[in-house]
Scaffold this motif. Structure first.
Motif, PDB file in Angstrom:
ATOM      1  N   TYR A 136       0.854  -1.176   0.000  1.00 17.94           N
ATOM      2  CA  TYR A 136       0.000   0.000   0.000  1.00 17.94           C
ATOM      3  C   TYR A 136       0.894   1.232   0.000  1.00 17.94           C
ATOM      4  O   TYR A 136       1.966   1.229   0.622  1.00 17.94           O
ATOM      5  N   VAL A 137       0.464   2.282  -0.683  1.00 21.07           N
ATOM      6  CA  VAL A 137       1.176   3.553  -0.633  1.00 21.07           C
ATOM      7  C   VAL A 137       0.140   4.654  -0.393  1.00 21.07           C
ATOM      8  O   VAL A 137      -0.955   4.633  -0.956  1.00 21.07           O
ATOM      9  N   ARG A 138       0.508   5.601   0.480  1.00 23.88           N
ATOM     10  CA  ARG A 138      -0.372   6.723   0.794  1.00 23.88           C
ATOM     11  C   ARG A 138       0.441   8.007   0.778  1.00 23.88           C
ATOM     12  O   ARG A 138       1.549   8.054   1.307  1.00 23.88           O
ATOM     13  N   TRP A 139      -0.093   9.043   0.145  1.00 24.01           N
ATOM     14  CA  TRP A 139       0.516  10.358   0.239  1.00 24.01           C
ATOM     15  C   TRP A 139      -0.578  11.406   0.187  1.00 24.01           C
ATOM     16  O   TRP A 139      -1.717  11.140  -0.183  1.00 24.01           O
ATOM     17  N   TYR A 140      -0.212  12.609   0.589  1.00 21.84           N
ATOM     18  CA  TYR A 140      -1.070  13.770   0.394  1.00 21.84           C
ATOM     19  C   TYR A 140      -0.487  14.600  -0.742  1.00 21.84           C
ATOM     20  O   TYR A 140       0.730  14.763  -0.846  1.00 21.84           O
ATOM     21  N   ILE A 141      -1.369  15.136  -1.586  1.00 18.04           N
ATOM     22  CA  ILE A 141      -0.927  15.906  -2.746  1.00 18.04           C
ATOM     23  C   ILE A 141      -1.779  17.165  -2.883  1.00 18.04           C
ATOM     24  O   ILE A 141      -2.986  17.147  -2.616  1.00 18.04           O
ATOM     25  N   LYS A 142      -1.137  18.248  -3.272  1.00 20.38           N
ATOM     26  CA  LYS A 142      -1.830  19.512  -3.538  1.00 20.38           C
ATOM     27  C   LYS A 142      -1.295  20.079  -4.853  1.00 20.38           C
ATOM     28  O   LYS A 142      -0.082  20.163  -5.057  1.00 20.38           O
ATOM     29  N   TYR A 143      -2.208  20.467  -5.730  1.00 20.66           N
ATOM     30  CA  TYR A 143      -1.836  21.080  -7.002  1.00 20.66           C
ATOM     31  C   TYR A 143      -1.752  22.593  -6.807  1.00 20.66           C
ATOM     32  O   TYR A 143      -2.649  23.214  -6.250  1.00 20.66           O
ATOM     33  N   GLU A 144      -0.655  23.170  -7.275  1.00 20.40           N
ATOM     34  CA  GLU A 144      -0.389  24.584  -7.044  1.00 20.40           C
ATOM     35  C   GLU A 144      -1.423  25.469  -7.744  1.00 20.40           C
ATOM     36  O   GLU A 144      -1.992  25.100  -8.775  1.00 20.40           O
ATOM     37  N   ASN A 145      -1.682  26.643  -7.150  1.00 20.34           N
ATOM     38  CA  ASN A 145      -2.565  27.611  -7.788  1.00 20.34           C
ATOM     39  C   ASN A 145      -2.126  27.860  -9.228  1.00 20.34           C
ATOM     40  O   ASN A 145      -0.940  28.023  -9.509  1.00 20.34           O
ATOM     41  N   GLY A 146      -3.089  27.876 -10.142  1.00 16.86           N
ATOM     42  CA  GLY A 146      -2.788  28.072 -11.551  1.00 16.86           C
ATOM     43  C   GLY A 146      -2.510  26.786 -12.297  1.00 16.86           C
ATOM     44  O   GLY A 146      -2.209  26.824 -13.500  1.00 16.86           O
ATOM     45  N   PHE A 147      -2.608  25.627 -11.634  1.00 15.13           N
ATOM     46  CA  PHE A 147      -2.328  24.347 -12.287  1.00 15.13           C
ATOM     47  C   PHE A 147      -3.329  24.112 -13.410  1.00 15.13           C
ATOM     48  O   PHE A 147      -4.528  24.356 -13.271  1.00 15.13           O
ATOM     49  N   ASN A 148      -2.831  23.598 -14.539  1.00 17.23           N
ATOM     50  CA  ASN A 148      -3.665  23.332 -15.710  1.00 17.23           C
ATOM     51  C   ASN A 148      -4.057  21.854 -15.735  1.00 17.23           C
ATOM     52  O   ASN A 148      -3.266  20.999 -16.148  1.00 17.23           O
ATOM     53  N   PHE A 149      -5.274  21.554 -15.320  1.00 22.39           N
ATOM     54  CA  PHE A 149      -5.735  20.165 -15.286  1.00 22.39           C
ATOM     55  C   PHE A 149      -6.108  19.631 -16.668  1.00 22.39           C
ATOM     56  O   PHE A 149      -6.463  18.461 -16.799  1.00 22.39           O
ATOM     57  N   ASN A 150      -6.033  20.478 -17.699  1.00 20.15           N
ATOM     58  CA  ASN A 150      -6.277  20.001 -19.061  1.00 20.15           C
ATOM     59  C   ASN A 150      -5.024  19.399 -19.688  1.00 20.15           C
ATOM     60  O   ASN A 150      -5.093  18.787 -20.756  1.00 20.15           O
ATOM     61  N   ALA A 151      -3.878  19.588 -19.056  1.00 16.84           N
ATOM     62  CA  ALA A 151      -2.615  19.126 -19.626  1.00 16.84           C
ATOM     63  C   ALA A 151      -2.470  17.612 -19.489  1.00 16.84           C
ATOM     64  O   ALA A 151      -2.730  17.048 -18.419  1.00 16.84           O
ATOM     65  N   LEU A 152      -2.048  16.951 -20.575  1.00 19.50           N
ATOM     66  CA  LEU A 152      -1.780  15.514 -20.514  1.00 19.50           C
ATOM     67  C   LEU A 152      -0.654  15.250 -19.530  1.00 19.50           C
ATOM     68  O   LEU A 152       0.338  15.987 -19.476  1.00 19.50           O
ATOM     69  N   ASN A 153      -0.776  14.177 -18.769  1.00 12.16           N
ATOM     70  CA  ASN A 153       0.145  13.985 -17.650  1.00 12.16           C
ATOM     71  C   ASN A 153       0.301  12.522 -17.284  1.00 12.16           C
ATOM     72  O   ASN A 153      -0.495  11.669 -17.691  1.00 12.16           O
ATOM     73  N   HIS A 154       1.325  12.234 -16.477  1.00 12.94           N
ATOM     74  CA  HIS A 154       1.481  10.969 -15.774  1.00 12.94           C
ATOM     75  C   HIS A 154       1.929  11.279 -14.350  1.00 12.94           C
ATOM     76  O   HIS A 154       2.513  12.333 -14.078  1.00 12.94           O
ATOM     77  N   GLY A 155       1.658  10.342 -13.436  1.00  7.70           N
ATOM     78  CA  GLY A 155       2.020  10.528 -12.042  1.00  7.70           C
ATOM     79  C   GLY A 155       2.912   9.420 -11.535  1.00  7.70           C
ATOM     80  O   GLY A 155       3.562   8.717 -12.314  1.00  7.70           O
TER      81      GLY A 155
END
Length: 405
Positions: free
Chosen positions: A207-226
């Motif tokens: 199992y893996v757990r983390w907390y994540i926050k996307y910075e102000n102005g982040f573009n959620f339309n951009a193609l991505n991988h995590g």
């Protein structure tokens, strides 16, 4: 005294029902909250209206309620937590007790003992001890980014500050002086930023757990991988477009849909099939839940399609993300498909996919944690992502602040 012994035997079984007695693996409640294993020793006891009840709160705190209320028949002699004796309040001449023990359990095991003196109807006295054993997650790796540097990570590029920056931020628990990791992909171009940790041990299931926050102005339309969990040759980390052969690679990473803006799993494994131009060669990762279509081309398996979708992501908001990857039973031909992927967001389960052909040999083990943000082109904004309270464990973790004691 015979009546007392019989009562003890009967009540031991009753108490197990009340307290989730047993040694089974960690369970979760309806909200997906991680729970510890709880077991009760055989000489558990209730008398008359006396009761011991064990529960787990949403913030991963064990609550043990004890009501010892049988005048002239039972008294609480001693309360011990991890070999430390606690003070006992007195009422009614040491015969009536009502109390509550709160124990924070993440990343720490606890043993709680309540020693009781019982007097039966024939005025014979016996002493009984109730022992509650609490087993928290077994931690393989953890970081709250309070180390002061990036030395615990194993990146070949040294994690330069222009892409991997330790910054002060209150974090998901609004803690003054807290530090987080900011990943910053190169602006205006294809590329990414990451953290790699070669785990100290290898596993079939993690199992893996983390907390994540996307910075102000982040573009959620951009193609991505995590990032997420990886099994196999480190040189294959991030290599795309090739179906694993069952011996060399399996991965489970967390990214977001550039169309829906919701989190989903992106997985490479032996039985992947959703985007495979050449069935035994060229393949791109499977998505869970599969939202590409309704089975016409990509989402052929109905059980892999849209469960209730995770929440739409927003910038400047902390999210608790947890995944489980179980490589399952090796199968040379895919006749056994019991690999598992689970996804929780803020403690709520949004997917269980348990029919996956992950590998062909037990030699393929989970051995790498990978935190990453990768963009396919230069359309993304210059904003990055923040990570905090990262935990890899052999058991469910749940939401809650990282514990180091």
């Amino acid at each position: 005294m015979k009546d007392l012994i019989s009562l003890v035997n009967i009540v031991a079984a009753c108490l197990c029902i009340l307290t989730s007695c047993g040694t089974e693996d960690v369970t979760r409640d309806d909200n997906g909250q991680g729970k510890p294993s709880i077991s009760i020793d055989d000489n558990a006891l209730m008398v008359a209206d006396s009761i011991i009840n064990v529960s787990v709160t949403q913030d991963s705190t064990i609550i043990i309620d004890y009501i010892v209320d049988a005048p002239n028949r039972i008294r609480l002699l001693k309360l011990t937590i991890n070999e430390t004796t606690e003070s006992i309040s007195e009422a009614g001449g040491k015969v009536n007790y009502t109390g509550q023990i709160e124990v924070e359990i993440p990343f720490a095991n606890k043993t709680i003992e309540l020693e009781l003196e019982v007097t039966d109807n024939e005025d014979e006295v016996a002493t009984q001890t109730i022992v509650v054993n609490i087993e928290g997650p077994v931690v393989v790796f953890q970081s709250g980014f309070e180390e002061g540097n990036k030395d615990i990570w194993d990146d070949w590029d040294g994690n330069p500050d222009e892409s991997n920056l330790l910054v002060e931020d209150p974090g998901p628990f609004d803690t003054p002086g807290n530090h987080v990791m900011k990943l910053i992909p190169p602006p205006g171009e294809r590329g990414g930023a990451d953290l790699v940790k070669v785990l100290p041990s290898q596993h079939d299931r993690l199992y893996v757990r983390w907390y994540i926050k996307y910075e102000n102005g982040f573009n959620f339309n951009a193609l991505n991988h995590g990032g997420g969990l990886f099994a196999g040759d480190r040189n294959l980390l991030g290599v795309a477009g090739i179906r694993p052969d069952g011996t060399n690679k399996a991965s489970c990473t967390l990214e977001y849909s550039s169309s829906l803006h919701t989190p989903h799993i992106y997985a490479y494994y032996r039985g992947m099939h959703q985007d495979c131009a050449v069935p035994n060669g060229s393949c791109w990762g499977d998505i869970f839940p599969c939202t590409s279509d309704e089975g016409q081309t990509y989402c052929e398996h109905v059980q892999h399609r849209d469960p209730p979708l995770p929440p739409v992501l927003e910038a400047d908001t902390w999210y608790g993300m947890e995944m489980k990857l179980n490589l399952g039973t090796p199968s040379p031909d895919g006749s056994i498909r019991d690999g598992e992927i689970f996804l929780w967001v803020d403690g709520v389960n949004y997917g269980k996919w348990d029919d996956l052909w992950m590998r062909t040999t037990y030699g393929l083990k989970l051995n790498i944690l990978w935190l990453s943000l990768f963009h396919h082109d230069g359309t993304h904004a210059d904003a990055g992502v923040f990570y905090d309270d990262v935990v890899v464990s052999t058991k469910p973790i749940g939401m809650g602040k990282l514990k180091t004691d």
